[in-house]
Design a protein around this motif. Structure first.
Motif, PDB file in Angstrom:
ATOM      1  N   ARG A  90     -12.414   6.550  31.909  1.00 30.29           N
ATOM      2  CA  ARG A  90     -11.863   6.391  30.566  1.00 30.29           C
ATOM      3  C   ARG A  90     -12.465   7.418  29.623  1.00 30.29           C
ATOM      4  O   ARG A  90     -13.584   7.882  29.799  1.00 30.29           O
ATOM      5  CB  ARG A  90     -12.152   4.985  30.038  1.00 30.29           C
ATOM      6  CG  ARG A  90     -13.629   4.666  29.892  1.00 30.29           C
ATOM      7  CD  ARG A  90     -13.841   3.264  29.348  1.00 30.29           C
ATOM      8  NE  ARG A  90     -15.261   2.905  29.308  1.00 30.29           N
ATOM      9  CZ  ARG A  90     -16.082   3.208  28.314  1.00 30.29           C
ATOM     10  NH1 ARG A  90     -15.626   3.889  27.278  1.00 30.29           N
ATOM     11  NH2 ARG A  90     -17.351   2.862  28.344  1.00 30.29           N
ATOM     12  N   ARG A  91     -11.699   7.791  28.623  1.00 32.98           N
ATOM     13  CA  ARG A  91     -12.202   8.647  27.556  1.00 32.98           C
ATOM     14  C   ARG A  91     -13.222   7.868  26.728  1.00 32.98           C
ATOM     15  O   ARG A  91     -13.045   6.685  26.466  1.00 32.98           O
ATOM     16  CB  ARG A  91     -11.056   9.106  26.674  1.00 32.98           C
ATOM     17  CG  ARG A  91     -10.052  10.011  27.385  1.00 32.98           C
ATOM     18  CD  ARG A  91     -10.487  11.447  27.347  1.00 32.98           C
ATOM     19  NE  ARG A  91      -9.555  12.319  28.059  1.00 32.98           N
ATOM     20  CZ  ARG A  91      -9.557  13.643  27.943  1.00 32.98           C
ATOM     21  NH1 ARG A  91     -10.439  14.227  27.156  1.00 32.98           N
ATOM     22  NH2 ARG A  91      -8.700  14.365  28.623  1.00 32.98           N
ATOM     23  N   ALA A  92     -14.286   8.544  26.322  1.00 32.73           N
ATOM     24  CA  ALA A  92     -15.384   7.847  25.662  1.00 32.73           C
ATOM     25  C   ALA A  92     -15.850   8.610  24.430  1.00 32.73           C
ATOM     26  O   ALA A  92     -15.473   9.764  24.194  1.00 32.73           O
ATOM     27  CB  ALA A  92     -16.555   7.678  26.635  1.00 32.73           C
ATOM     28  N   ARG A  93     -16.682   7.948  23.635  1.00 32.12           N
ATOM     29  CA  ARG A  93     -17.416   8.568  22.547  1.00 32.12           C
ATOM     30  C   ARG A  93     -18.892   8.590  22.934  1.00 32.12           C
ATOM     31  O   ARG A  93     -19.338   7.775  23.758  1.00 32.12           O
ATOM     32  CB  ARG A  93     -17.211   7.793  21.242  1.00 32.12           C
ATOM     33  CG  ARG A  93     -15.767   7.733  20.787  1.00 32.12           C
ATOM     34  CD  ARG A  93     -15.615   7.022  19.461  1.00 32.12           C
ATOM     35  NE  ARG A  93     -16.000   5.618  19.539  1.00 32.12           N
ATOM     36  CZ  ARG A  93     -16.039   4.794  18.491  1.00 32.12           C
ATOM     37  NH1 ARG A  93     -15.722   5.233  17.291  1.00 32.12           N
ATOM     38  NH2 ARG A  93     -16.389   3.536  18.651  1.00 32.12           N
ATOM     39  N   PRO A  94     -19.677   9.493  22.370  1.00 35.76           N
ATOM     40  CA  PRO A  94     -21.101   9.531  22.741  1.00 35.76           C
ATOM     41  C   PRO A  94     -21.806   8.186  22.593  1.00 35.76           C
ATOM     42  O   PRO A  94     -22.656   7.831  23.419  1.00 35.76           O
ATOM     43  CB  PRO A  94     -21.669  10.585  21.781  1.00 35.76           C
ATOM     44  CG  PRO A  94     -20.526  11.521  21.561  1.00 35.76           C
ATOM     45  CD  PRO A  94     -19.308  10.631  21.510  1.00 35.76           C
TER      46      PRO A  94
END
Length: 336
Positions: A90-94
């Motif tokens: 999945r695409r993530a944020r830091p």
């Protein structure tokens, strides 16, 4: 966006090769918004829509008109997105990758991941309607917020599709079941599970609309950043402000650490220029940074802001400069 009930068109309504292109193009904006919510990537969304329209063009002779053209396009787009999601994370944020903030030191830049790891921004004009029912426009804006799209990435792909189709596009359960070739009971169950997952995610609730005070805040933000007045800049930040800069894993927590970063490793941003944008339903800026002996301004980042209580709560600087081309931004800032 209110979904029109799926019906059986008259034979004369069945599109042909001669009229299909403009009718397909008319759905590009809403399909881009759907694919972006599903994939969390502006580039992947553009690719998915292009593939959807290409498949529709090639398959138009087999379109039998049992459902409307719009529903048929969403069926294709859903299958394209589900295929693209298979086999990748999945695409993530830091902030999704580490529970603790990082130190505001240059060594923190050592950890970075490929571009396809990260959630990407999307400029509003590519995904949001320019007019329509105010309630539908508000739902569209809220459902592309970075925090909401990040939360969607925690859902299994088919749950993600169900939630977007039911909650954002307002499709009936029966229509979603037909699209996904499943039962209405299965759709309702998937929606219930998706809602429960989203309820556990932080920042999913929509912030208040921008008012006059927030517009003044944004003007002060530009003045402080461009003059590199860090004392003035810090006064605009919330106590629990965070900053992150994909593709780097690091993220910073608190105004003091952000100030230390800007005066330390980030000092090369002194002399930058900002241009207001609307990204993910919220205020943002295209950021050009000076380089070289003559301080030539070159694309550096898309800064997306999240505001709360009259302060800046989160700053996300997307350092992928390919976004400038995708969003139609110039290589140099326009003259003032």
């Amino acid at each position: 966006m209110t979904h029109t009930a799926v019906g059986t068109p008259a034979p004369a309504d069945k599109p042909t090769a001669a009229d299909i292109e403009p009718r397909l193009a008319a759905h590009r904006r809403e399909l881009t918004g759907y694919c972006y919510r599903m994939l969390g990537s502006a580039f992947d969304a553009e690719d998915a829509v292009q593939e959807t329209l290409l498949r529709a063009w090639k398959g138009i002779d087999g379109f039998e008109g049992r459902s409307g053209l719009r529903s048929w396009l969403y069926r294709i787009a859903t299958n394209v997105c589900l295929t693209m999601i298979e086999g990748r994370g999945r695409r993530a944020r830091p902030m999704d990758l580490s529970a603790s903030a990082w130190e505001p030191v240059e060594a923190s830049l050592a950890a970075r991941r490929p571009e396809d790891t990260w959630l990407e921004p999307m400029v509003d004009e590519r995904v949001l309607p320019v007019s329509g029912d105010p309630a539908d426009v508000a739902v569209g804006r809220e459902s592309v917020r970075l925090a909401f799209v990040a939360a969607l990435q925690h859902l299994p792909p088919r749950q993600r599709a169900v939630l977007v189709l039911r909650e954002v596009l307002r499709w009936r359960a029966e229509e979603v079941a037909d699209l996904l070739e499943t039962s209405t009971a299965s759709v309702n169950s998937a929606l219930q599970r998706a809602r429960a997952t989203l309820a556990t995610r932080p920042d999913v609730q929509a912030p208040a609309d921008l008012d006059a005070d927030h517009r003044v805040l944004l003007e002060r933000y530009v003045r402080a950043f461009e003059s590199y007045d860090i004392d003035a800049f810090v006064r605009l930040l919330a106590d629990d402000v965070t900053q992150n800069m994909p593709p780097f894993e690091m993220w910073l927590d608190g105004a003091d650490d952000i100030a230390a970063w800007m005066l330390g490793p980030g000092h090369q941003c002194r002399g930058s220029r900002l241009l207001p944008l609307r990204v993910n339903g919220q205020p943002a800026f295209a950021h050009w940074k000076p380089v070289g002996a003559h301080g030539e301004l070159v694309p550096f980042a898309i800064q997306a802001l999240e505001l709360e209580g009259g302060r800046v709560k989160r700053i996300t600087s997307f350092l992928d400069t390919r976004l400038f081309g995708l969003f139609g931004l110039p290589a140099a800032p326009p003259p003032r």
